[in-house]
Design a protein around this motif. Sequence first.
Motif, PDB file in Angstrom:
ATOM      1  N   PRO A 129       0.831  -1.211   0.000  1.00 46.35           N
ATOM      2  CA  PRO A 129       0.000   0.000   0.000  1.00 46.35           C
ATOM      3  C   PRO A 129       0.865   1.260   0.000  1.00 46.35           C
ATOM      4  CG  PRO A 129      -0.826  -1.606   1.583  1.00 46.35           C
ATOM      5  CD  PRO A 129       0.500  -2.117   1.119  1.00 46.35           C
ATOM      6  N   ALA A 130       0.442   2.253  -0.738  1.00 46.29           N
ATOM      7  CA  ALA A 130       1.246   3.461  -0.873  1.00 46.29           C
ATOM      8  C   ALA A 130       0.372   4.655  -1.216  1.00 46.29           C
ATOM      9  CB  ALA A 130       2.309   3.273  -1.951  1.00 46.29           C
ATOM     10  N   VAL A 131       0.939   5.834  -1.022  1.00 45.53           N
ATOM     11  CA  VAL A 131       0.324   7.097  -1.419  1.00 45.53           C
ATOM     12  C   VAL A 131       1.227   7.751  -2.455  1.00 45.53           C
ATOM     13  CG1 VAL A 131      -0.327   9.413  -0.660  1.00 45.53           C
ATOM     14  CG2 VAL A 131      -0.837   7.437   0.785  1.00 45.53           C
ATOM     15  N   ALA A 132       0.653   8.172  -3.578  1.00 47.71           N
ATOM     16  CA  ALA A 132       1.411   8.849  -4.628  1.00 47.71           C
ATOM     17  C   ALA A 132       1.342  10.352  -4.416  1.00 47.71           C
ATOM     18  CB  ALA A 132       0.866   8.487  -5.999  1.00 47.71           C
ATOM     19  N   LYS A 133       2.506  11.002  -4.561  1.00 49.30           N
ATOM     20  CA  LYS A 133       2.585  12.454  -4.417  1.00 49.30           C
ATOM     21  C   LYS A 133       3.371  13.044  -5.588  1.00 49.30           C
ATOM     22  CE  LYS A 133       2.461  12.667   0.665  1.00 49.30           C
ATOM     23  NZ  LYS A 133       3.160  13.177   1.869  1.00 49.30           N
ATOM     24  N   PHE A 134       2.915  14.205  -6.062  1.00 49.52           N
ATOM     25  CA  PHE A 134       3.572  14.871  -7.188  1.00 49.52           C
ATOM     26  C   PHE A 134       4.262  16.141  -6.710  1.00 49.52           C
ATOM     27  CE2 PHE A 134       3.896  17.893 -10.651  1.00 49.52           C
ATOM     28  CZ  PHE A 134       4.332  17.110 -11.714  1.00 49.52           C
ATOM     29  N   GLY A 135       5.477  16.320  -7.180  1.00 50.98           N
ATOM     30  CA  GLY A 135       6.209  17.556  -6.965  1.00 50.98           C
ATOM     31  C   GLY A 135       6.950  17.928  -8.230  1.00 50.98           C
ATOM     32  N   GLU A 136       7.257  19.192  -8.412  1.00 53.59           N
ATOM     33  CA  GLU A 136       7.978  19.613  -9.613  1.00 53.59           C
ATOM     34  C   GLU A 136       8.961  20.714  -9.271  1.00 53.59           C
ATOM     35  OE1 GLU A 136       6.137  19.599 -13.610  1.00 53.59           O
ATOM     36  OE2 GLU A 136       6.512  21.770 -13.563  1.00 53.59           O
ATOM     37  N   SER A 137      10.164  20.573  -9.793  1.00 57.48           N
ATOM     38  CA  SER A 137      11.197  21.587  -9.657  1.00 57.48           C
ATOM     39  C   SER A 137      11.625  22.022 -11.049  1.00 57.48           C
ATOM     40  CB  SER A 137      12.373  21.020  -8.854  1.00 57.48           C
ATOM     41  OG  SER A 137      13.345  22.018  -8.607  1.00 57.48           O
ATOM     42  N   ALA A 175      11.506  21.832 -16.782  1.00 58.62           N
ATOM     43  CA  ALA A 175      10.708  21.195 -15.722  1.00 58.62           C
ATOM     44  C   ALA A 175      11.318  19.867 -15.303  1.00 58.62           C
ATOM     45  CB  ALA A 175       9.276  20.986 -16.202  1.00 58.62           C
ATOM     46  N   LEU A 176      11.232  19.572 -14.000  1.00 52.57           N
ATOM     47  CA  LEU A 176      11.668  18.299 -13.436  1.00 52.57           C
ATOM     48  C   LEU A 176      10.513  17.727 -12.612  1.00 52.57           C
ATOM     49  CD1 LEU A 176      14.344  16.507 -13.149  1.00 52.57           C
ATOM     50  CD2 LEU A 176      14.405  17.437 -10.840  1.00 52.57           C
ATOM     51  N   PRO A 177       9.556  17.056 -13.281  1.00 54.34           N
ATOM     52  CA  PRO A 177       8.437  16.468 -12.531  1.00 54.34           C
ATOM     53  C   PRO A 177       8.877  15.206 -11.798  1.00 54.34           C
ATOM     54  CG  PRO A 177       8.257  15.935 -14.850  1.00 54.34           C
ATOM     55  CD  PRO A 177       9.439  16.856 -14.726  1.00 54.34           C
ATOM     56  N   ALA A 191      10.479   6.626  -6.906  1.00 53.28           N
ATOM     57  CA  ALA A 191       9.894   7.769  -7.611  1.00 53.28           C
ATOM     58  C   ALA A 191      10.095   7.638  -9.105  1.00 53.28           C
ATOM     59  CB  ALA A 191      10.515   9.068  -7.116  1.00 53.28           C
ATOM     60  N   LEU A 192       9.176   8.248  -9.854  1.00 58.67           N
ATOM     61  CA  LEU A 192       9.339   8.490 -11.274  1.00 58.67           C
ATOM     62  C   LEU A 192       9.873   9.907 -11.441  1.00 58.67           C
ATOM     63  CD1 LEU A 192       5.912   7.105 -12.593  1.00 58.67           C
ATOM     64  CD2 LEU A 192       8.059   5.855 -12.266  1.00 58.67           C
ATOM     65  N   VAL A 193      10.917  10.078 -12.251  1.00 51.18           N
ATOM     66  CA  VAL A 193      11.559  11.378 -12.450  1.00 51.18           C
ATOM     67  C   VAL A 193      11.791  11.578 -13.943  1.00 51.18           C
ATOM     68  CG1 VAL A 193      13.512  12.857 -11.848  1.00 51.18           C
ATOM     69  CG2 VAL A 193      12.781  11.065 -10.252  1.00 51.18           C
ATOM     70  N   SER A 194      11.623  12.809 -14.421  1.00 60.28           N
ATOM     71  CA  SER A 194      11.843  13.070 -15.850  1.00 60.28           C
ATOM     72  C   SER A 194      12.530  14.413 -16.065  1.00 60.28           C
ATOM     73  CB  SER A 194      10.508  13.055 -16.609  1.00 60.28           C
ATOM     74  OG  SER A 194      10.711  13.226 -17.990  1.00 60.28           O
ATOM     75  N   PHE A 195      13.380  14.452 -17.101  1.00 59.64           N
ATOM     76  CA  PHE A 195      14.043  15.696 -17.500  1.00 59.64           C
ATOM     77  C   PHE A 195      14.363  15.611 -18.979  1.00 59.64           C
ATOM     78  CE2 PHE A 195      18.029  18.380 -17.724  1.00 59.64           C
ATOM     79  CZ  PHE A 195      17.368  19.592 -17.591  1.00 59.64           C
ATOM     80  N   ALA A 268      15.487  17.251  -7.630  1.00 63.64           N
ATOM     81  CA  ALA A 268      14.507  16.183  -7.402  1.00 63.64           C
ATOM     82  C   ALA A 268      14.156  16.074  -5.922  1.00 63.64           C
ATOM     83  CB  ALA A 268      15.048  14.854  -7.922  1.00 63.64           C
ATOM     84  N   ILE A 269      15.140  16.219  -5.069  1.00 66.77           N
ATOM     85  CA  ILE A 269      14.885  16.180  -3.614  1.00 66.77           C
ATOM     86  C   ILE A 269      13.972  17.328  -3.207  1.00 66.77           C
ATOM     87  CG2 ILE A 269      15.984  16.426  -1.353  1.00 66.77           C
ATOM     88  CD1 ILE A 269      18.435  14.948  -2.625  1.00 66.77           C
ATOM     89  N   GLU A 270      14.204  18.511  -3.777  1.00 69.09           N
ATOM     90  CA  GLU A 270      13.314  19.640  -3.493  1.00 69.09           C
ATOM     91  C   GLU A 270      11.881  19.305  -3.888  1.00 69.09           C
ATOM     92  OE1 GLU A 270      16.675  23.140  -4.384  1.00 69.09           O
ATOM     93  OE2 GLU A 270      14.940  22.863  -5.706  1.00 69.09           O
ATOM     94  N   ALA A 271      11.718  18.676  -5.057  1.00 68.68           N
ATOM     95  CA  ALA A 271      10.377  18.321  -5.518  1.00 68.68           C
ATOM     96  C   ALA A 271       9.742  17.271  -4.619  1.00 68.68           C
ATOM     97  CB  ALA A 271      10.446  17.808  -6.959  1.00 68.68           C
TER      98      ALA A 271
END
Length: 426
Positions: A129-137, A175-177, A191-195, A268-271
């Motif tokens: 079980p998990a919770v998904a959270k979105f952040g972007e830098s 953007a770094l989602p 995490a999923l990370v993209s650049f 990414a850590i900031e996000a």
Amino acid sequence: MRVGFYECDITPPLGGNMPGYYRPNPAQNVFERLYAKACVVEENGVYAAIVALDTCEYVDEMTKIVTDRVAEYTGIPAESVCIHVVHTHKGAPVEDCPWVGQRPDFTYRDVYYRLTADAIILAYKRMVPAVAKFGESRVEGLAFNRNYVRTDGKIVSFGVGDGTLDRMLAGTDPALPVLVFEGEDKKPLGALVSFACHQDCTGYEVNGYSSDYSGVMGKDLKKVYGEDFVSVFMIGTAGDINHIPNDPSVKLPPFHYRDMGHTIAKRAIEAIEAAEPVGGGVSVVKESIILPRRQAKPQETHDQLKDWLDNGGGLMRTRNLMYYQVVNREEASTLTLQTIRIGDTCIYVFPGEIYVNFGLEVKDKSKFKHNFVIENSNAFGGYIPTPEAFDENGDLYETSLCFGSRHVPEAGGMMVDALLRMAEKL
């Protein structure tokens, strides 16, 4: 919602041909180990599985091999699987590129396919079980558009600041989602990370395998979130984006990709630290699209070859064009598009190396709150430039007719329209 992560080491034996240089390039060392990294998300019996591979180009035959193996072990259907390659030019030797004299390590490739599937299977077996959270830098100053308009109006690739360049043909996407998943103890699991920047940042001093800046980023994130933390990096639309600034006074240091990885990890850590829950729900839509291929007439081929050979610098493109003209028998390509919804976040999935403006257009028109737009997934699509790049004053590497750039100028727009329509179904 449940999620599982897993990573398999896929570092090959030395001597394999590292792809991406239009010549044989055997690996003599290992600088950053290569991985297959997977994430499987499920809610109410609906699955989305993503695996990212440290290699350069997509091998079409692996789609069925990988998805069949995944279905056998997990029941997850092929429609729910996204196979992504991160486009490192110092990656696994699996591409078969006869037009540049490059052959894969066939023994290794069989293992590579199975480990790719196994990364998904083992992520599936570790779901919790998990919770998904979105952040972007944002990452500024590391990526640059590599196509320029000269003062005489000619459009050129890989511009150098010699006084003849007027402006970049297009911009970049800083953007770094990040989509991070936390377990019941609120500890980040992965995490999923993209650049959006070409992963060809290693330089000539790196004569061996390397996962480039994304590999360095992944190691830095483990230092913060633990060795079990898996970062699945997915390259954004970077067909015309690289790391080289148009300033002759800027000399990039050896192993510059490591500095890039450290910087991207910090962002990414900031996000991650500022990420907010995305809500529930998982859905996937995968569809085929038919894209017409360009077909040069004999006189056009003759004129192009004469221009390249008379003006120098065209031997590579001449070879590529001749191979395409002799071998190509198809009038169209059938490629795969995909959209993946996780809560209020949509992942738009392109095949091929996509010019950045198409990714920006998708984000601008998307009806989802949060967005990823990634390339090099589910099929080999070659370069997909914008119509502007095909201008009669253009002399761009990415528009030179060959198997790596074979589709009509309208192809990118066709894919954008299809992806936005597919997202409506989510």
